[in-house]
Write an enzyme that holds these catalytic residues in place. Structure first.
Site, mmCIF file in Angstrom:
data_model
loop_
_atom_site.group_PDB
_atom_site.id
_atom_site.type_symbol
_atom_site.label_atom_id
_atom_site.label_comp_id
_atom_site.label_asym_id
_atom_site.label_seq_id
_atom_site.Cartn_x
_atom_site.Cartn_y
_atom_site.Cartn_z
ATOM 1 N N ILE A 105 16.757 -15.774 6.411
ATOM 2 C CA ILE A 105 16.672 -17.235 6.300
ATOM 3 C C ILE A 105 16.830 -17.747 4.877
ATOM 4 O O ILE A 105 16.929 -18.952 4.664
ATOM 5 C CB ILE A 105 15.347 -17.770 6.882
ATOM 6 N N TYR A 106 16.848 -16.872 3.889
ATOM 7 C CA TYR A 106 16.971 -17.335 2.510
ATOM 8 C C TYR A 106 18.363 -17.927 2.289
ATOM 9 O O TYR A 106 19.375 -17.257 2.476
ATOM 10 C CB TYR A 106 16.729 -16.207 1.512
ATOM 11 N N THR A 107 18.390 -19.180 1.876
ATOM 12 C CA THR A 107 19.618 -19.954 1.654
ATOM 13 C C THR A 107 20.597 -19.790 2.812
ATOM 14 O O THR A 107 21.800 -19.614 2.622
ATOM 15 C CB THR A 107 20.300 -19.594 0.311
ATOM 16 N N GLY B 218 21.244 -17.466 4.879
ATOM 17 C CA GLY B 218 21.980 -16.222 4.992
ATOM 18 C C GLY B 218 22.785 -15.865 3.752
ATOM 19 O O GLY B 218 23.233 -14.720 3.606
#
Length: 205
Positions: A62-64, A66
């Site tokens: 979920i960081y940025t 993908g």
């Protein structure tokens, strides 16, 4: 750089880990948008970390949106880093799409997401795969069996959890011992000078 065993495993990691939550230019979980760290910037940060002796990089699906995983993988390729010289960790559970099954730590979602993470990273396995939070809508045995199968399939070497309470972890360890499954190797928990709740129950556990 100082190195230590990763929990009770035989894996050796640097005591500092490079967190890649800010790699990317898209909004991620929580709506963070002030990153503006493109591939060149991400690669430069990875190079600096490796030069300092860090061999451990952490990211999540979920960081940025993908992009973090993509840029970690891009940095490893750009720098020509041998796969066995770096420990890569990622996490799954968060909302990654609009579908009703695009979140959670149910078997359906986790098995899809480990494959998605590997594709974005450009790797055939990660060294650590963690459930990124507590899912009250899914039975604990289902979650743990999914982790077991991810290890058995070769997609991850170790598994762990993030942002769980002490009682949840203790229950999970009991289930794994009873079933003969791989034990959780790690707990990634929020801990800061302004938030020391971890000392209340997690550390004594």
């Amino acid at each position: 750089m100082r190195y230590n065993r990763f929990g009770s495993t035989g894996l050796v990691v640097s005591e500092l880990c490079l967190g890649a939550m800010t790699f990317g230019v898209r909004p991620g979980a929580g709506g963070f948008i002030e990153h503006n760290l493109d591939q060149a910037g991400s690669t430069a940060m990875v190079r600096q970390a490796l030069d300092a002796g860090i061999n451990f990089i952490d990211t999540a699906d979920i960081y940025t949106g993908g992009q973090s995983e993509q840029m970690v993988g891009g940095a490893l390729r750009d720098l020509g880093i041998a796969r066995d010289q770096v420990v890569i960790a990622t996490k799954g559970m968060g909302q990654v799409g609009e579908g009703v099954n695009d979140a959670g730590s149910n078997r359906y979602h986790l098995m899809h997401q480990i494959d998605g993470s590997l594709a974005r990273l450009g790797l055939d396995h990660v060294d650590l795969y963690q459930i990124h939070g507590w899912d009250p809508h899914c039975g604990l045995e289902e979650q743990l069996r999914a982790l077991e199968d991810i290890v058995r399939s070769g997609r991850a070497r170790y598994v762990g959890i993030s942002n769980w309470a002490a009682w949840q972890i203790t229950k999970a360890l009991g289930i794994e011992e009873r079933r003969g499954w791989d034990s959780l190797a790690s707990v990634q928990a929020f801990y800061a000078v302004c938030s020391r709740e971890l000392e209340r129950e997690l550390v004594p556990m």
